[in-house]
Scaffold this active site. Structure first.
Site, PDB file in Angstrom:
ATOM      1  N   CYS A  52      -2.568 -65.627 -36.790  1.00  0.00           N
ATOM      2  CA  CYS A  52      -3.864 -64.847 -36.006  1.00  0.00           C
ATOM      3  C   CYS A  52      -3.021 -63.383 -35.683  1.00  0.00           C
ATOM      4  O   CYS A  52      -2.530 -63.478 -34.312  1.00  0.00           O
ATOM      5  CB  CYS A  52      -3.922 -65.575 -34.706  1.00  0.00           C
ATOM      6  SG  CYS A  52      -4.985 -67.194 -35.397  1.00  0.00           S
ATOM      7  N   PRO A  88      27.568 -58.528 -51.921  1.00  0.00           N
ATOM      8  CA  PRO A  88      26.156 -58.200 -52.161  1.00  0.00           C
ATOM      9  C   PRO A  88      25.263 -59.430 -51.916  1.00  0.00           C
ATOM     10  O   PRO A  88      25.591 -60.474 -52.117  1.00  0.00           O
ATOM     11  CB  PRO A  88      26.262 -58.062 -53.797  1.00  0.00           C
ATOM     12  CG  PRO A  88      27.288 -59.012 -54.009  1.00  0.00           C
ATOM     13  CD  PRO A  88      28.102 -58.777 -53.011  1.00  0.00           C
TER      14      PRO A  88
END
Ligand SMILES: *Cc1c(COP(=O)(O)O)cnc(C)c1O
Length: 437
Positions: A358, A278
Site C-alpha cells: 500500500c 567487490p
C-alpha cells in the site's frame, strides 16, 4: 553477463527451466546461478592477479550462506559490516583472517565478537571508534589490525546520491589531511595496530577514472605516512565495481584492472598486500527475482501489471530509481529479448509493473514496454542478485521470498520461504513481558 538465457522462448537458469521450477517452489523466489557467481569471481581474480589481492566479497550484497560458502571455497575473504555478517562468514567457513570489517557504528558487542573471531582488519571510520576498539582490545588483552578508511574526495559518478560514499562530507571515513594526524596520534597503539589504509568510493561506479584518481591520492598519502615513519602493510581499494543491469553497462574487469593494477604494483612488489571488496559485480547478475502476475488493471491511460512481489522484496527501484530488466519467463520464440534494457519490438505495450504494497512508490518498473501479459504469467526481474533479498522486509506483514541456487541441471533450495507463523513469532501477545523498573 550471466547464465540466464532463453531457449525456444523459455527462460533457463543454466539448464533449469524456470517456469517448471516456479511451479514447484512457488513465487516470489530469488534464483541464483552458481556458474555466474563463479565466473564473475574468477574473471575478477584473473584480471587483478598481478596484485595477488585478497578478494573480500561484500557480504551485504547477497548474504546467503550457501553463496558465502561457495565463494569461500574459491578463495574469497569477506567484507562485513555487522556482527551478524561476522557470524555469517564464520558459519560459511570463511577464513576469518581474510575478513575485513567496515561500518560507522560498530557496537561494543560487535567489536567483542570481531576480536574473538580474530578478523583480518577493522576498517576504522573515526577517531572515537578507533579509541573504543583499542580500549576493548586492551581490556581483553587482545590485539587486532586496523585500516583507516580514507575519503579520497573523488566524485564516483554513481547513478544515485544515496550510493556515493567517498566524498569529503560523507559520514564514512576521514579526509586525507585528517588521516595524517590520525596516524600521528594513534599509529603507536599496541592493541589496535594501525597499519593499513582503506577506501570505498561508492557503488556502482561505472567508470574507471574515479578509482584511478582515488588510488593515486591514497598512494600519495601512503608515501607521506611512510615518510613519517609509519609502516603501511595493506591498501584496500574497496568495492563498487559495476554490474550489467543493462547489457554492456559496465566496464570489463580487464578495463578496471588495466588502469588500477599498474598503480598498485609497486606497492605490492614492495611487500604490501592489496585488498578489494567487490559485492554487486559478483552477485548482481547472478540472481533474478521470479514473480507471478496477479492481476492486470487498466487505470486511466495506464495499464498496471500487479505482481506478487514489490518494494518489500526488491527495494532498489523505489530507493534508487534503479532500472531492472523485466521479461516474461515464457514467450513466443520471436519475443525472446535480444539484450537487456528498454526494448522496442512489434507487439509490446507499456505497463507499470507494481507490487501489492500500500504505497504509490511500490513498483518494479514504470512505463515499461513488455509483451502482452495476463494473470498467472511468470516474470523474471533480472540482475536482482545484489541488494535484493538482503534488503527485503516484512512490510505489510508479508513473508520474504525463498532462495534457490542452481548448478547445471540441479536446483537447490538455499533459503526456504518465510511462513505466516514466523511473522508473528517474535511477538508476545497474549503474554506481554513486563520490563520492570
Ligand atoms: C557496500 C560496500 C562494498 C561493496 O559494494 P558493491 O557495490 O556491492 O561492490 C564494499 N566495501 C564497503 C566498505 C561497502 O560498504
Amino acid at each position: 553477463m550471466d547464465h540466464f538465457h532463453y531457449d525456444d522462448g523459455r527462460l533457463l537458469c543454466e539448464q533449469v527451466d524456470l517456469e517448471k521450477l516456479a511451479d514447484r517452489v512457488g513465487t516470489p523466489t530469488y534464483i541464483y546461478s552458481r556458474a555466474t557467481l563463479e565466473d564473475h569471481y574468477d574473471r575478477l581474480a584473473e584480471a587483478f592477479a598481478p596484485l595477488e589481492p585478497v578478494i573480500c566479497y561484500a557480504v551485504k550484497s547477497c548474504d546467503n550462506l550457501s553463496i558465502l560458502a561457495l565463494l569461500t571455497h574459491r578463495g574469497a575473504g569477506m567484507d562485513v559490516v555487522s556482527g551478524g555478517e561476522i557470524l555469517r562468514a564464520r558459519a560459511a567457513g570463511a577464513d576469518m583472517s581474510k575478513v575485513v570489517y567496515a561500518g560507522v557504528g560498530k557496537t561494543d558487542d560487535e567489536i567483542d565478537l570481531a576480536l574473538d573471531e580474530k578478523i583480518g582488519y577493522f576498517n576504522i571510520e573515526s577517531e572515537a571508534e578507533f579509541d573504543n576498539i583499542a580500549d576493548i582490545a586492551r581490556r581483553k588483552g587482545a590485539t587486532a589490525r586496523a585500516a583507516l578508511r580514507i575519503n579520497p574526495d573523488v566524485d564516483p559518478r554513481t547513478a544515485h546520491v544515496k550510493t556515493t560514499t567517498g566524498r569529503k562530507e560523507s559520514k564514512f571515513g576521514v579526509d586525507i589531511e585528517r588521516a595524517r594526524r590520525f596516524f600521528a596520534a594513534r599509529g603507536g597503539d599496541e592493541h589496535l595496530r594501525l597499519c593499513a589504509v582503506h577506501m570505498h568510493i561508492g557503488s556502482p561506479v561505472y567508470q574507471v577514472e574515479p578509482y584511478v584518481h582515488a588510488t593515486k591520492r591514497m598512494l600519495t598519502l601512503v608515501e607521506q605516512l611512510q615518510g613519517e615513519g609509519h609502516h603501511i602493510e595493506a591498501i584496500d581499494i574497496g568495492g563498487g565495481f559495476g554490474a550489467d543491469y543493462q547489457t554492456d553497462q559496465t566496464p570489463a574487469y580487464a578495463d578496471y584492472a588495466r588502469q588500477i593494477v599498474p598503480l598498485l604494483k609497486p606497492f605490492k612488489d614492495g611487500g604490501g598486500q592489496v585488498f578489494i571488496e567487490p559485492g554487486r559485480t559478483i552477485s548482481a547478475n547472478a540472481g533474478i527475482l521470479l514473480t507471478r502476475v496477479l492481476y492486470i488493471k487498466e487505470g486511466g491511460s495506464k495499464t498496471f501489471a500487479i505482481v506478487d512481489t514489490g518494494m518489500h522484496h526488491l527495494l532498489r527501484p523505489t530507493l534508487y530509481e534503479a532500472f531492472h530488466f523485466i521479461w516474461p519467463a515464457k514467450v513466443e520464440p520471436a519475443m525472446a529479448p535480444s539484450s537487456r534494457g528498454e526494448l522496442d519490438m512489434p507487439g509490446l505495450t507499456k505497463v507499470d509493473v507494481v507490487g501489492p504494497i500500500c504505497e504509490t512508490g511500490d513498483y518494479l518498473a514504470l512505463g515499461r514496454k513488455l509483451p502482452p501479459l495476463k494473470r498467472g504469467d511468470l516474470l523474471a526481474v533480472f540482475a536482482a542478485g545484489a541488494y535484493g533479498r538482503v534488503m527485503a522486509s516484512n512490510y505489510n506483514s508479508m513473508p520474504r521470498p525463498a532462495e534457490v541456487l542452481i548448478h547445471g541441471d540441479e536446483a537447490n533450495l538455499v533459503r526456504r520461504r518465510e511462513t505466516w507463523d514466523e511473522l508473528l513469532a517474535p511477538e508476545t501477545n497474549p503474554h506481554p513481558v513486563p520490563l520492570g523498573s
